[in-house]
Structures are given as structure tokens and as C-alpha cells.
Write a protein that holds these residues in place. Structure first.
Motif, PDB file in Angstrom:
ATOM      1  N   ASN A   1      -7.681  39.912 -18.905  1.00 42.96           N
ATOM      2  CA  ASN A   1      -6.334  39.687 -19.417  1.00 42.96           C
ATOM      3  C   ASN A   1      -5.849  40.916 -20.184  1.00 42.96           C
ATOM      4  OD1 ASN A   1      -4.056  38.035 -19.743  1.00 42.96           O
ATOM      5  ND2 ASN A   1      -4.756  37.289 -21.721  1.00 42.96           N
ATOM      6  N   ALA A   2      -6.710  41.454 -21.059  1.00 40.34           N
ATOM      7  CA  ALA A   2      -6.363  42.663 -21.810  1.00 40.34           C
ATOM      8  C   ALA A   2      -6.247  43.862 -20.868  1.00 40.34           C
ATOM      9  CB  ALA A   2      -7.413  42.943 -22.884  1.00 40.34           C
ATOM     10  N   ARG A   3      -7.108  43.898 -19.830  1.00 37.58           N
ATOM     11  CA  ARG A   3      -7.036  45.011 -18.883  1.00 37.58           C
ATOM     12  C   ARG A   3      -5.727  44.987 -18.110  1.00 37.58           C
ATOM     13  NH1 ARG A   3      -9.051  46.520 -13.709  1.00 37.58           N
ATOM     14  NH2 ARG A   3     -10.139  44.561 -13.333  1.00 37.58           N
ATOM     15  N   GLY A   4      -5.259  43.767 -17.801  1.00 42.58           N
ATOM     16  CA  GLY A   4      -3.974  43.664 -17.119  1.00 42.58           C
ATOM     17  C   GLY A   4      -2.860  44.241 -17.970  1.00 42.58           C
ATOM     18  N   ALA A   5      -2.879  43.909 -19.264  1.00 39.67           N
ATOM     19  CA  ALA A   5      -1.869  44.452 -20.176  1.00 39.67           C
ATOM     20  C   ALA A   5      -2.000  45.968 -20.291  1.00 39.67           C
ATOM     21  CB  ALA A   5      -2.010  43.798 -21.556  1.00 39.67           C
ATOM     22  N   PHE A   6      -3.241  46.439 -20.399  1.00 40.12           N
ATOM     23  CA  PHE A   6      -3.473  47.886 -20.506  1.00 40.12           C
ATOM     24  C   PHE A   6      -2.970  48.616 -19.258  1.00 40.12           C
ATOM     25  CE2 PHE A   6      -6.137  51.534 -19.435  1.00 40.12           C
ATOM     26  CZ  PHE A   6      -5.952  52.333 -20.555  1.00 40.12           C
ATOM     27  N   LEU A   7      -3.288  48.087 -18.076  1.00 41.17           N
ATOM     28  CA  LEU A   7      -2.869  48.735 -16.834  1.00 41.17           C
ATOM     29  C   LEU A   7      -1.358  48.769 -16.713  1.00 41.17           C
ATOM     30  CD1 LEU A   7      -5.466  47.329 -14.256  1.00 41.17           C
ATOM     31  CD2 LEU A   7      -5.292  49.665 -15.144  1.00 41.17           C
ATOM     32  N   HIS A   8      -0.701  47.692 -17.132  1.00 39.25           N
ATOM     33  CA  HIS A   8       0.765  47.668 -17.106  1.00 39.25           C
ATOM     34  C   HIS A   8       1.343  48.804 -17.942  1.00 39.25           C
ATOM     35  CE1 HIS A   8       1.376  43.164 -15.917  1.00 39.25           C
ATOM     36  NE2 HIS A   8       0.824  43.887 -14.980  1.00 39.25           N
ATOM     37  N   MET A   9       0.850  48.897 -19.157  1.00 40.50           N
ATOM     38  CA  MET A   9       1.398  49.901 -20.065  1.00 40.50           C
ATOM     39  C   MET A   9       1.042  51.323 -19.628  1.00 40.50           C
ATOM     40  SD  MET A   9       3.063  48.048 -22.175  1.00 40.50           S
ATOM     41  CE  MET A   9       3.344  47.039 -20.702  1.00 40.50           C
ATOM     42  N   ALA A  10      -0.196  51.521 -19.161  1.00 39.62           N
ATOM     43  CA  ALA A  10      -0.604  52.850 -18.698  1.00 39.62           C
ATOM     44  C   ALA A  10       0.183  53.248 -17.456  1.00 39.62           C
ATOM     45  CB  ALA A  10      -2.108  52.864 -18.408  1.00 39.62           C
ATOM     46  N   ALA A  11       0.386  52.304 -16.538  1.00 37.59           N
ATOM     47  CA  ALA A  11       1.160  52.592 -15.333  1.00 37.59           C
ATOM     48  C   ALA A  11       2.605  52.931 -15.696  1.00 37.59           C
ATOM     49  CB  ALA A  11       1.122  51.392 -14.383  1.00 37.59           C
ATOM     50  N   ASP A  12       3.154  52.215 -16.677  1.00 37.61           N
ATOM     51  CA  ASP A  12       4.529  52.494 -17.086  1.00 37.61           C
ATOM     52  C   ASP A  12       4.658  53.878 -17.717  1.00 37.61           C
ATOM     53  OD1 ASP A  12       5.473  50.170 -16.133  1.00 37.61           O
ATOM     54  OD2 ASP A  12       5.593  49.131 -18.039  1.00 37.61           O
ATOM     55  N   ALA A  13       3.631  54.290 -18.459  1.00 35.92           N
ATOM     56  CA  ALA A  13       3.658  55.638 -19.027  1.00 35.92           C
ATOM     57  C   ALA A  13       3.673  56.670 -17.908  1.00 35.92           C
ATOM     58  CB  ALA A  13       2.442  55.850 -19.933  1.00 35.92           C
ATOM     59  N   ALA A  14       2.873  56.412 -16.853  1.00 34.01           N
ATOM     60  CA  ALA A  14       2.857  57.314 -15.701  1.00 34.01           C
ATOM     61  C   ALA A  14       4.201  57.309 -14.980  1.00 34.01           C
ATOM     62  CB  ALA A  14       1.741  56.912 -14.743  1.00 34.01           C
ATOM     63  N   VAL A  15       4.790  56.117 -14.888  1.00 30.76           N
ATOM     64  CA  VAL A  15       6.108  55.992 -14.259  1.00 30.76           C
ATOM     65  C   VAL A  15       7.139  56.832 -15.012  1.00 30.76           C
ATOM     66  CG1 VAL A  15       8.031  54.425 -13.853  1.00 30.76           C
ATOM     67  CG2 VAL A  15       5.728  53.733 -13.246  1.00 30.76           C
ATOM     68  N   SER A  16       7.152  56.698 -16.318  1.00 35.20           N
ATOM     69  CA  SER A  16       8.102  57.460 -17.125  1.00 35.20           C
ATOM     70  C   SER A  16       7.867  58.955 -16.962  1.00 35.20           C
ATOM     71  CB  SER A  16       7.966  57.067 -18.610  1.00 35.20           C
ATOM     72  OG  SER A  16       8.313  55.708 -18.798  1.00 35.20           O
ATOM     73  N   GLY A  17       6.610  59.344 -16.814  1.00 31.56           N
ATOM     74  CA  GLY A  17       6.303  60.753 -16.587  1.00 31.56           C
ATOM     75  C   GLY A  17       6.878  61.263 -15.283  1.00 31.56           C
ATOM     76  N   THR A  18       6.789  60.449 -14.225  1.00 31.36           N
ATOM     77  CA  THR A  18       7.352  60.876 -12.948  1.00 31.36           C
ATOM     78  C   THR A  18       8.877  60.906 -12.986  1.00 31.36           C
ATOM     79  OG1 THR A  18       7.258  58.600 -12.106  1.00 31.36           O
ATOM     80  CG2 THR A  18       5.388  60.020 -11.623  1.00 31.36           C
ATOM     81  N   VAL A  19       9.472  59.997 -13.759  1.00 35.83           N
ATOM     82  CA  VAL A  19      10.932  60.020 -13.914  1.00 35.83           C
ATOM     83  C   VAL A  19      11.365  61.307 -14.616  1.00 35.83           C
ATOM     84  CG1 VAL A  19      12.908  58.903 -15.017  1.00 35.83           C
ATOM     85  CG2 VAL A  19      11.166  57.508 -13.895  1.00 35.83           C
ATOM     86  N   VAL A  20      10.577  61.742 -15.600  1.00 37.29           N
ATOM     87  CA  VAL A  20      10.861  63.014 -16.275  1.00 37.29           C
ATOM     88  C   VAL A  20      10.827  64.166 -15.265  1.00 37.29           C
ATOM     89  CG1 VAL A  20       9.973  64.717 -17.924  1.00 37.29           C
ATOM     90  CG2 VAL A  20      10.086  62.306 -18.561  1.00 37.29           C
ATOM     91  N   LEU A  21       9.825  64.159 -14.407  1.00 39.68           N
ATOM     92  CA  LEU A  21       9.713  65.206 -13.389  1.00 39.68           C
ATOM     93  C   LEU A  21      10.889  65.159 -12.424  1.00 39.68           C
ATOM     94  CD1 LEU A  21       5.885  65.033 -12.552  1.00 39.68           C
ATOM     95  CD2 LEU A  21       7.083  66.714 -13.973  1.00 39.68           C
ATOM     96  N   ALA A  22      11.284  63.949 -12.032  1.00 37.65           N
ATOM     97  CA  ALA A  22      12.424  63.815 -11.122  1.00 37.65           C
ATOM     98  C   ALA A  22      13.698  64.335 -11.776  1.00 37.65           C
ATOM     99  CB  ALA A  22      12.602  62.353 -10.718  1.00 37.65           C
ATOM    100  N   ALA A  23      13.893  63.998 -13.061  1.00 35.40           N
ATOM    101  CA  ALA A  23      15.085  64.463 -13.769  1.00 35.40           C
ATOM    102  C   ALA A  23      15.091  65.985 -13.868  1.00 35.40           C
ATOM    103  CB  ALA A  23      15.123  63.846 -15.172  1.00 35.40           C
TER     104      ALA A  23
END
Length: 293
Positions: free
Chosen positions: A147-169
């Protein structure tokens, strides 16, 4: 003789969930508004995904609270299984959200919308801080709690997502290629889908009483078989009670002389070496007629 069964409650993740929900809820509002104003599909995609994460965090939080409730006459194992269902629902919610975003992004590729790269970049940078900080809240608990790993993966994946959005911008600012925005949305969605698929697979496995992936059933069977007095074993079952607790039941054909000492030794070893705290041993002088593997 009394047996020492370690039924300690799972770690208190309430503060972690509280901060994560608060931070991500605020960021969803900021990112969604920025995406709507700028027309950035990448920001809107990330905001939609963050919204599902907030819902997922709330589900996981509720499950963690339920898991702490004591067993009752109607629920003799307690409500720990809610944490497995929460992880499963989280994975399904992410996959549904990813599908919707990908569909819209594919349609947008043929007709890209001009977006202000600098604004998108600044909003995404905030997202990196929010999501990375939220992931850190669950880092210590992620290894022993799906359950905690699911929350961790969500947040870590979102950080990666935001990083790719920065690169796209940054790419849009340098080249003026507006198609980078939906392209990044698709790439991000695929990355998230891979992560969510793994979570879904493990949560579904546990919900069907599968042996937790970190436990080797054959290794435990071999260990039990060489314990003093054990002639053979059958009906070995290992199943999850929650994302942090595991149960084991087995029939042992045994010819020892001190059953209480033997049960104490085996149950303590299973708890200490394999993190299986709920153990039921049935000792037999001869195999029962309905024995299974």
C-alpha cells in the motif's frame, strides 16, 4: 505453554498521507488552472493524473486506517485486506486515467496547440518539488508495505512526469515545436502505465491469496522439512492478510516429544526470518487421509 505471536500493527502512515494529500491537492488546482489558461495538454494530463493520485492516496489512507482496527467476531482477521484492495483500485484508476490522456494526446498530435513554454516549465518545476517531497514521505515504508509502495510509486512517477514536462517546455522554447507537448504527454502516460501495470499485477495476485512475491514457498517448505522431528509435510498454505502481514498454515507429520517447544521454535523462526507472524501448525503422527501438496 504460551506462544509469542508478533501481531504488531503496521507503521502509522497517517502523517505521511496527510501531507501528501494536502500538497498534491493544492498542486492539482494550480497545475489544472495553468494548463487550462495555457492550453498545455501536458500540464492538463499531469493534473488529471495527479487528481487520480489524490483519490488513490485517500483510498490508501482509508485502507491503512481500517487495517489498524482490531479483529471482530465477523472479521476474525481484521480489515487488513483493505490495504490490498486499495492498491488494486489505485492501479486501476491510474490505468484508466492514462488511457484517457493518451487518447486525447494522440488526437492533439495532428493539430498541436501553441503553449507558453516558460509558464509550463515553471509550473512543472513546482510539480517536481511537490511530488518528490511526497514520495520521500513513503520511502521508508515502501519495502514492507505494498500500500505504501503504491503511494510511493505514484509520487515518484509524478516527479518524473513533471521532469519530462520541464524538458518538453524547454524544447518548445528552443524550437517552437508545439507537437512536443502532446508527444510528451503520450510518453509520460506510457511510463506511468508500465509502473501501474506492475502494481496492478502484484495487488491482483495478493487479492487472490497468492503467496507474497518476497516469500519463497519452496524455501520455506524445505526449511520446515528439516526441522527436528518432522517426517513430512503437506497442506502448506501461505497467504497475505494485508500488504504488511502474512499468514501460514501447514500440517507436519512429526514424531518429537515436546510439541510446545517445537511450535515455539518454529513460529518464532518464521516470524524473525520470514516476517510471517500468523502461523498455524497442525502436528500429526501420521498423514491425514485428505492431505494435499
Amino acid at each position: 505453554m504460551a506462544h509469542n505471536h508478533d501481531h504488531r500493527p503496521p507503521a502509522d502512515l497517517g502523517p505521511a498521507f496527510r501531507w501528501a494529500v494536502g500538497l498534491n491537492s493544492a498542486y492539482v488546482v494550480v497545475e489544472g488552472f495553468a494548463g487550462w489558461i495555457t492550453g498545455s495538454l501536458a500540464l492538463l494530463a499531469d493534473a488529471a493524473h495527479n487528481l487520480t493520485d489524490v483519490a488513490g492516496l485517500l483510498i490508501a489512507w482509508g485502507a491503512a486506517v481500517l487495517a489498524k482496527r482490531a479483529m471482530t467476531a465477523r472479521h476474525t482477521w481484521g480489515l487488513g485486506r483493505a490495504t490490498i484492495l486499495a492498491a488494486l483500485l489505485n492501479a486501476i484508476a491510474i490505468l484508466v486515467g492514462v488511457g484517457a490522456v493518451t487518447w486525447e494526446a494522440i488526437d492533439r498530435l495532428s493539430d498541436p496547440v501553441s503553449v507558453p513554454g516558460l509558464t509550463v516549465m515553471l509550473v512543472a518545476l513546482i510539480g517536481i518539488a511537490v511530488n518528490a517531497g511526497s514520495a520521500l514521505l513513503f520511502m521508508s515504508a515502501r519495502k514492507g508495505d505494498l500500500n505504501a509502495r503504491g503511494a510511493f510509486l505514484h509520487m515518484a512517477a509524478d516527479a518524473a512526469v513533471s521532469g519530462t514536462v520541464v524538458l518538453a517546455a524547454g524544447g518548445i522554447l528552443l524550437t517552437g515545436w508545439d507537437w512536443l507537448d502532446p508527444a510528451v504527454a503520450i510518453a509520460v502516460s506510457l511510463l506511468i502505465a508500465i509502473t501501474a501495470a506492475g502494481l496492478f499485477r502484484e495487488a491482483l495476485h495478493l487479492s487472490l491469496d497468492g503467496v507474497p512475491f518476497e516469500i519463497d514457498r519452496n524455501k520455506i517448505a524445505a526449511w520446515l522439512a528439516v526441522q527436528e522431528g518432522v517426517q513430512s509435510l503437506h497442506d502448506l498454505h501461505i497467504w497475505p492478510l494485508s500488504t504488511t502481514e502474512t499468514a501460514l498454515a501447514v500440517h507436519l507429520v512429526w514424531d518429537g516429544s515436546d510439541p510446545d517447544a517445537f511450535i515455539d521454535q518454529v513460529t518464532d523462526a518464521l516470524a524473525d526470518d520470514y516476517a510471517i507472524a500468523h502461523v498455524t501448525l497442525q502436528l500429526e503422527r501420521h498423514p491425514c487421509e485428505r492431505a494435499t501438496g
